[in-house]
Write an enzyme that holds these catalytic residues in place. Structure first.
Site, PDB file in Angstrom:
ATOM      1  N   HIS A 134       3.649  -2.374   3.187  1.00  0.00           N
ATOM      2  CA  HIS A 134       3.659  -1.010   2.652  1.00  0.00           C
ATOM      3  C   HIS A 134       4.984  -0.753   1.942  1.00  0.00           C
ATOM      4  O   HIS A 134       6.045  -1.117   2.455  1.00  0.00           O
ATOM      5  CB  HIS A 134       3.473   0.020   3.772  1.00  0.00           C
ATOM      6  CG  HIS A 134       2.118  -0.025   4.418  1.00  0.00           C
ATOM      7  ND1 HIS A 134       1.773  -1.000   5.336  1.00  0.00           N
ATOM      8  CD2 HIS A 134       1.025   0.764   4.264  1.00  0.00           C
ATOM      9  CE1 HIS A 134       0.527  -0.805   5.729  1.00  0.00           C
ATOM     10  NE2 HIS A 134       0.052   0.257   5.095  1.00  0.00           N
ATOM     11  N   ASP A 157       0.819  -1.213   0.000  1.00  0.00           N
ATOM     12  CA  ASP A 157       0.000   0.000   0.000  1.00  0.00           C
ATOM     13  C   ASP A 157       0.856   1.268   0.000  1.00  0.00           C
ATOM     14  O   ASP A 157       1.998   1.271   0.466  1.00  0.00           O
ATOM     15  CB  ASP A 157      -0.890   0.049   1.247  1.00  0.00           C
ATOM     16  CG  ASP A 157      -2.115  -0.834   1.123  1.00  0.00           C
ATOM     17  OD1 ASP A 157      -2.188  -1.629   0.168  1.00  0.00           O
ATOM     18  OD2 ASP A 157      -2.990  -0.731   2.000  1.00  0.00           O
ATOM     19  N   ASP A 158       0.251   2.338  -0.507  1.00  0.00           N
ATOM     20  CA  ASP A 158       0.692   3.734  -0.323  1.00  0.00           C
ATOM     21  C   ASP A 158       1.778   4.217  -1.276  1.00  0.00           C
ATOM     22  O   ASP A 158       2.125   5.393  -1.248  1.00  0.00           O
ATOM     23  CB  ASP A 158       1.149   4.001   1.116  1.00  0.00           C
ATOM     24  CG  ASP A 158       0.034   3.809   2.124  1.00  0.00           C
ATOM     25  OD1 ASP A 158      -1.122   3.605   1.699  1.00  0.00           O
ATOM     26  OD2 ASP A 158       0.311   3.851   3.341  1.00  0.00           O
TER      27      ASP A 158
END
Length: 234
Positions: free
Chosen positions: A197, A52-53
């Site tokens: 992440h 993610d991100d």
């Protein structure tokens, strides 16, 4: 590489008309039908590794190197603004054959914004992905896993499948690589979706953790696939 899994509006319209003529009942999309997917059990020991991100100019590139080294594919849920800031990293992930998912444009808390802003957040990232990488996605992951009926309706309107996770590494807290790896190794079973992440504030330990748990999971007979491939498994 353009990808699309949704039917054109004209085709959908024809399907509706045909159903009406034949007296067929049409499926109704409900919030329950759009409940987020957290895992997909299968008999092939398939699992999905997700990030993610990102993209991040350093960590995403390092993660892509590691994935290439082990010959596995992952799914990256990207933030639109980060894609604009680091387009070449996004393009490399696409070229390398990894799957891309929509993670909104600015990573807002979705229950604290109005439906109109949520729609713009999703739509803008969709546009960014197509403009920068000629890419269409069918996957959406809400920031922080925040989900509601409004989010469900918006996701359904875009034809997305909402994706959460089974195993949360909490790597954004910057624990030691060994701790991240132990979390993954102790909770992984066929069908899980692992959350990592590739963009964190601080010194990321995720790349080092990948070098611990990826070879061990491969040794245990697990098969890394993208989220879409996981959902299509038996």
């Amino acid at each position: 590489m353009a990808r699309s899994t949704s039917l054109p509006k004209t085709v959908k319209g024809l399907a509706i008309v045909l159903a009406m003529v034949l007296g067929m009942s049409l499926p109704v999309t409900t919030a329950a039908e759009q409940a987020p997917c957290r895992r997909h059990e299968n008999s092939e020991r398939k699992i999905a590794l997700t990030f993610d991100d990102g993209p991040h100019p350093t960590y995403t590139a390092e993660i892509l190197d590691i994935l290439e080294e082990y010959g596995i594919k992952a799914t990256f849920f990207v933030i639109g603004s980060n894609c604009e800031a680091h387009p070449e990293v996004l393009r490399r992930a696409i070229r390398d054959g990894h799957e891309i998912g929509n993670h909104t444009y600015s990573h807002p808390h979705l229950t604290k914004i109005k439906e109109e802003k949520l729609t713009r957040e999703v739509e803008k990232t969709e546009s960014v992905l197509f403009e920068l990488g000629a890419y269409r996605t069918r996957l959406f992951r809400p920031p922080e896993g925040v989900y509601s009926e409004t989010v469900s309706k918006t996701v359904a309107a875009f034809g997305y499948i909402p994706i959460l996770w089974t195993v949360d590494t909490e790597d954004w807290r910057l624990p030691p690589a060994k701790t991240i790896a132990e979390t993954v190794l102790s909770h992984t079973e066929p069908g899980v979706i692992i959350l990592c992440h590739d963009y964190v504030s601080g010194k990321s330990k995720t790349p080092d953790a990948l070098r611990i748990f990826i070879p061990e999971l491969l040794r245990r007979g697990y098969v890394f696939v993208t989220v879409s491939e996981l959902l299509e498994s038996n």
